[in-house]
Scaffold this motif. Sequence first.
Motif, PDB file in Angstrom:
ATOM      1  N   GLN A 136      58.354  48.108 -17.984  1.00  0.00           N
ATOM      2  CA  GLN A 136      59.676  47.503 -18.063  1.00  0.00           C
ATOM      3  C   GLN A 136      60.149  47.317 -19.499  1.00  0.00           C
ATOM      4  O   GLN A 136      61.353  47.314 -19.764  1.00  0.00           O
ATOM      5  CB  GLN A 136      59.701  46.177 -17.299  1.00  0.00           C
ATOM      6  N   ASN A 139      61.507  50.697 -20.123  1.00  0.00           N
ATOM      7  CA  ASN A 139      62.781  50.830 -19.407  1.00  0.00           C
ATOM      8  C   ASN A 139      63.891  50.044 -20.091  1.00  0.00           C
ATOM      9  O   ASN A 139      65.041  50.493 -20.132  1.00  0.00           O
ATOM     10  CB  ASN A 139      62.638  50.337 -17.962  1.00  0.00           C
ATOM     11  N   ASN A 143      67.351  51.570 -21.175  1.00  0.00           N
ATOM     12  CA  ASN A 143      68.598  51.019 -20.644  1.00  0.00           C
ATOM     13  C   ASN A 143      69.541  50.582 -21.757  1.00  0.00           C
ATOM     14  O   ASN A 143      70.748  50.821 -21.695  1.00  0.00           O
ATOM     15  CB  ASN A 143      68.308  49.830 -19.723  1.00  0.00           C
ATOM     16  N   SER A 169      59.952  42.036 -12.923  1.00  0.00           N
ATOM     17  CA  SER A 169      59.152  43.189 -12.509  1.00  0.00           C
ATOM     18  C   SER A 169      57.683  42.824 -12.353  1.00  0.00           C
ATOM     19  O   SER A 169      57.028  43.217 -11.378  1.00  0.00           O
ATOM     20  CB  SER A 169      59.296  44.329 -13.522  1.00  0.00           C
ATOM     21  N   VAL A 200      58.445  48.937  -9.173  1.00  0.00           N
ATOM     22  CA  VAL A 200      59.354  49.558 -10.142  1.00  0.00           C
ATOM     23  C   VAL A 200      60.756  49.679  -9.568  1.00  0.00           C
ATOM     24  O   VAL A 200      61.748  49.432 -10.260  1.00  0.00           O
ATOM     25  CB  VAL A 200      58.818  50.953 -10.564  1.00  0.00           C
ATOM     26  N   ASN A 204      63.875  47.841 -11.288  1.00  0.00           N
ATOM     27  CA  ASN A 204      65.030  48.567 -11.823  1.00  0.00           C
ATOM     28  C   ASN A 204      66.336  47.949 -11.347  1.00  0.00           C
ATOM     29  O   ASN A 204      67.351  48.015 -12.048  1.00  0.00           O
ATOM     30  CB  ASN A 204      64.969  50.041 -11.412  1.00  0.00           C
ATOM     31  N   ASN A 207      66.344  45.159 -13.985  1.00  0.00           N
ATOM     32  CA  ASN A 207      66.287  45.545 -15.391  1.00  0.00           C
ATOM     33  C   ASN A 207      67.603  46.149 -15.884  1.00  0.00           C
ATOM     34  O   ASN A 207      68.145  45.735 -16.911  1.00  0.00           O
ATOM     35  CB  ASN A 207      65.142  46.547 -15.606  1.00  0.00           C
ATOM     36  N   VAL A 208      68.127  47.123 -15.145  1.00  0.00           N
ATOM     37  CA  VAL A 208      69.354  47.789 -15.585  1.00  0.00           C
ATOM     38  C   VAL A 208      70.529  46.806 -15.688  1.00  0.00           C
ATOM     39  O   VAL A 208      71.179  46.725 -16.740  1.00  0.00           O
ATOM     40  CB  VAL A 208      69.707  48.983 -14.662  1.00  0.00           C
ATOM     41  N   VAL A 245      71.834  52.534 -11.351  1.00  0.00           N
ATOM     42  CA  VAL A 245      70.649  51.936 -10.716  1.00  0.00           C
ATOM     43  C   VAL A 245      69.989  52.869  -9.704  1.00  0.00           C
ATOM     44  O   VAL A 245      68.791  53.140  -9.797  1.00  0.00           O
ATOM     45  CB  VAL A 245      70.983  50.567 -10.082  1.00  0.00           C
ATOM     46  N   ARG A 248      68.305  55.853 -11.438  1.00  0.00           N
ATOM     47  CA  ARG A 248      67.070  55.542 -12.147  1.00  0.00           C
ATOM     48  C   ARG A 248      65.917  55.290 -11.170  1.00  0.00           C
ATOM     49  O   ARG A 248      64.769  55.628 -11.452  1.00  0.00           O
ATOM     50  CB  ARG A 248      67.289  54.330 -13.053  1.00  0.00           C
ATOM     51  N   ILE A 249      66.218  54.682 -10.018  1.00  0.00           N
ATOM     52  CA  ILE A 249      65.181  54.463  -9.006  1.00  0.00           C
ATOM     53  C   ILE A 249      64.701  55.806  -8.463  1.00  0.00           C
ATOM     54  O   ILE A 249      63.496  56.067  -8.362  1.00  0.00           O
ATOM     55  CB  ILE A 249      65.697  53.570  -7.870  1.00  0.00           C
TER      56      ILE A 249
END
Length: 335
Positions: A136, A139, A143, A169, A200, A204, A207-208, A245, A248-249
């Motif tokens: 993360q 990431n 991001n 996460s 994850v 995400n 996180n995003v 999102v 990215r997933i």
Amino acid sequence: AEVGTLPGALPHQRTKMPRLDLDKPRYDQSNFEGRLKHFWSTTNPLNVLATDEQLDKAKELVEAYRKGQEPKGVTDDEVWAAKELYDSAFHPDTGEKLFLPGRMSFQVPGNMCITGAMMTFYRTTPAVIFWQWANQSFNAIVNYTNRNASAGVTNQQLMQAYAGATTASVATAVTLNRLIASTPALSQGLVGRLVPMVAVAAANCVNVPLMRQREVLEGIDVQDAKGVTIGKSKEAAKSSLFQVVPSRILMAMPAMFVPPLIMQRLERTALLKARPILRAPLTILLTGTMLTFSTPFCCAIFPQVASLPLERLEPEVQAAAKARGVDRVYFNKGL
């Protein structure tokens, strides 16, 4: 033939060849195939081997061509090669050189090592915490680097977003691990191997938006078809995140689903029973192979320059757009 003239023409017949439009990618971005070709070149992991000198020369050529001052004898292919290298390493909004670990071309080498380790060392809580934090953190860098840069962010806001994203996460992964650990048959089998993937995916979703929250709070620049800024829109920012999102997933899914399936079978072979040390490098290799394909494919799901009709925007942005005779706005959604 001279640069800028049609090849094979006599001197009195020579006419100017059309100039390349470097404000757009080489391939048509209105269809998936064109976007895939574009991202296949810009996310190519070999681009990370380019030196600062090579990147600066690519930028110089692109800027010189835009001004009509490119060196005599330069070909279209050379200009496009420079543009693709430029796109892989410079931010589309600011033109600034991107931090190397944040570039999409670094996704394969960076993610394959972290993701491979995350799926190899997933059974103990300390290992889960460390590798989820590492993933993360990586990431968060990606991001932030690939955000829409028209929305400002302070260092304090950035650190708050980073702390929230990594905490969420790690908490998700640890919770899932503990739930599954209560059933040894699950924790030792395929289900246990897929815990990192679920964690994850969930992370995400946090996180995003957290790393790009200023875009939603302040709005991002929206433009007309000619690139003239009309105003800032929070609705455009939300639309960007709703596209980024899932992309990215999906980008992470093949690398986190296929290797565990293969490794579960390989670990039953005599080779890996005799040499368990090969588990990590094999997982990393499989992960890298998946990411090589999933990165450009998932970047290409949506156009990087997204658009919205006026009715989807705030009233003040609609009014400003209508005053210019614009019925649709465009914006960089980020990656």
